[in-house]
Design an enzyme around this catalytic site. Structure first.
Site, PDB file in Angstrom:
ATOM      1  N   GLY A 111      -1.117 -11.221   2.124  1.00  0.00           N
ATOM      2  CA  GLY A 111      -1.704  -9.904   2.503  1.00  0.00           C
ATOM      3  C   GLY A 111      -1.284  -8.906   1.924  1.00  0.00           C
ATOM      4  CG  ASP A 167      -6.013 -12.824  -3.381  1.00  0.00           C
ATOM      5  OD1 ASP A 167      -6.256 -13.729  -3.909  1.00  0.00           O
ATOM      6  OD2 ASP A 167      -5.189 -11.803  -3.526  1.00  0.00           O
TER       7      ASP A 167
END
Length: 481
Positions: free
Chosen positions: A85, A248
């Protein structure tokens, strides 16, 4: 400014977080060219508040901001990591330009978030300058990329391998959604995945909304694969090695995203690895197209609850077809060729084998190819350790050029229009960083201005249009950069 559209997504896609401000920060630089493109009228005082994270309750209200950290997962060096994240960045809000295009403002180096794991959430001056330089260099070269609007820094020291000055950067792009967002959504279930697909189509691929609803997800997957393939082709053509192509770090709109230990070529090495942490060479230069399609396979798997197997296959086939066509097109432009022939792929491949064998300077070779057959062609031949080995290729090239409808002047101009006179070599970036770390930001500003027009001659930078010294070549960096 407006609140981020990302807030429209379910709450398990983000956490609301306030930045940890830099104390006594200063505005290091502002990208005035980008400010003009965005029609952005924020003052330096406002930019400093945003870039340093000094957002009071009043400024949050005035800016209409709700900062958030995005949740995503991803494959890092081939292994799935569910704990990812925004660990040091916050999505602040968005700005609309005069065409009503929304641009997200993201603060890199904002401090800790729920996704920081063991990190401190901070960024250092070195890393944000490298991102600023690379994004503007790629933009100048015509490669899709996120942009950098402003840098703030302070005297606060952050421990990395050594203590370094803290800094932060405002990154600008239409969206920060990554492949990893879809991996996270897939883990939540079909409802979350469909919500993310619908959001991306609405905001970033609105043309797909005109398709029948049951075709939209497959069309989105195919479009993303196509954009990713185009990006890979452009990276290869400009000699750019990203270094950390984790899923990511892959943009859903096909932009270069997340700059770490990247490098533009000095001498051409087909298996070049810019990231010295990449001991197995997973993200080596020659592996980038393969990893691009590998990441698209990961994305296709994440779409699995919402698309058919046939749609997954079609999207991945589209990547391969797009890459093959785009790569030859990009390389032909570098060679001054305006058309494509079946033999061009071999012409390009054989050239790269020769360049790899002799470790020829990548950018200078293509730029100086304009001089072949002219009085100053020795400027080209001086780059070659064994010029005689290139003679058969030069003959093939002359024959291929003869099949074009271009005059010699147009061939030369086409080469010069597609091969930069200056490139952001790592040793140049390091010189700029070292100057900045002692308070001299003029080299940074001068180089950013030059990188916006890399195909011009730039006589004031003549020393950087020569091959670097052996000591300057091949500087490798780690992920900590």
């Amino acid at each position: 400014m407006q609140q981020s559209a990302f807030l429209e997504l379910p709450k398990n896609f983000y956490e609301l977080v306030l930045p940890e401000p830099q104390q006594n920060a200063r505005l290091v630089t502002v990208n005035h060219s980008l400010m003009d493109e965005l029609n952005c009228d924020l003052s330096d005082k406002q930019l400093l508040a945003l870039a340093s994270g000094n957002l009071t309750d009043e400024s949050l209200i005035n800016f209409n901001l709700i900062p958030l950290a995005q949740k995503y997962t991803g494959h890092q060096f081939g292994y799935y990591n569910p704990d990812l994240g925004d660990g040091r960045g916050l999505l602040l809000g968005q700005w609309h330009d005069k065409n009503n295009q929304a641009w997200e403002f993201h603060l890199k180096g904002a401090g800790r978030t729920p996704f920081s794991r063991r990190g401190d959430g901070r960024a250092v001056l070195r890393s944000v300058i490298r991102e600023y330089l690379a994004s503007e260099a790629l933009h100048g070269l015509g490669v899709p990329t996120t942009r950098a609007l402003a840098i703030a820094s302070s005297q606060e020291q952050v421990q990395r391998e050594i203590f370094e000055p803290r800094a932060s950067l405002i990154r600008v792009t239409p969206t920060h959604i990554r492949f990893g967002h879809f991996e996270w959504a897939a883990s939540l279930g079909k409802d979350a995945l469909d919500a993310l697909i619908a959001f991306v189509i609405q905001h970033h691929y609105p043309e797909l909304a005109e398709l029948p609803e049951n075709e939209q997800a497959g069309a989105l997957l195919k479009a993303v694969c196509g954009r990713t393939a185009t990006l890979m082709a452009k990276w290869q053509a400009v000699g750019f090695n990203h270094g950390v192509m984790n899923s990511d770090n892959m943009s859903i709109i096909g932009e270069t995203f997340d700059f770490g230990p990247y490098a533009f070529f000095d001498d051409f090495q087909i298996e070049y690895i810019c990231n010295h942490s990449d001991v197995e060479g997973r993200y080596a230069y020659n592996q980038q197209p393969k990893i691009g399609v590998w990441n698209c396979q990961v994305l296709a798997a994440a779409f699995g609850q919402s698309v058919t197997e046939a749609e997954q296959t079609a999207a991945l086939d589209h990547f391969v077809q797009t890459y093959n066509q785009q790569y030859v097109s990009e390389m032909n432009a570098k060679l001054g060729l305006a058309t494509q022939q079946e033999t061009d792929k071999d012409l390009i491949g054989d050239l790269l084998v020769l360049m790899d064998k002799q470790r020829v300077d990548f950018s200078l070779f293509f730029r100086r190819l304009a001089k072949l057959g002219h009085a100053d062609e020795n400027d080209l031949r001086r780059l070659l350790s064994q010029p005689e080995e290139f003679e058969p290729w030069f003959e093939r090239y002359h024959q291929r050029v003869a099949q074009e409808a271009l005059s010699e002047d147009k061939r030369q101009q086409r080469i010069l229009n597609n091969n930069p006179s200056i490139i952001l070599r790592n040793y140049i970036a390091q010189q700029i960083i070292e100057a900045a770390e002692v308070g001299n930001f003029q080299p940074l500003n001068d180089w950013v201005k030059a990188l916006h027009s890399p195909f011009e001659n730039h006589p004031g930078l003549a020393e950087f249009q020569q091959p670097p010294t052996p000591e300057q070549k091949g500087l490798q960096l780690s992920c900590s950069s």
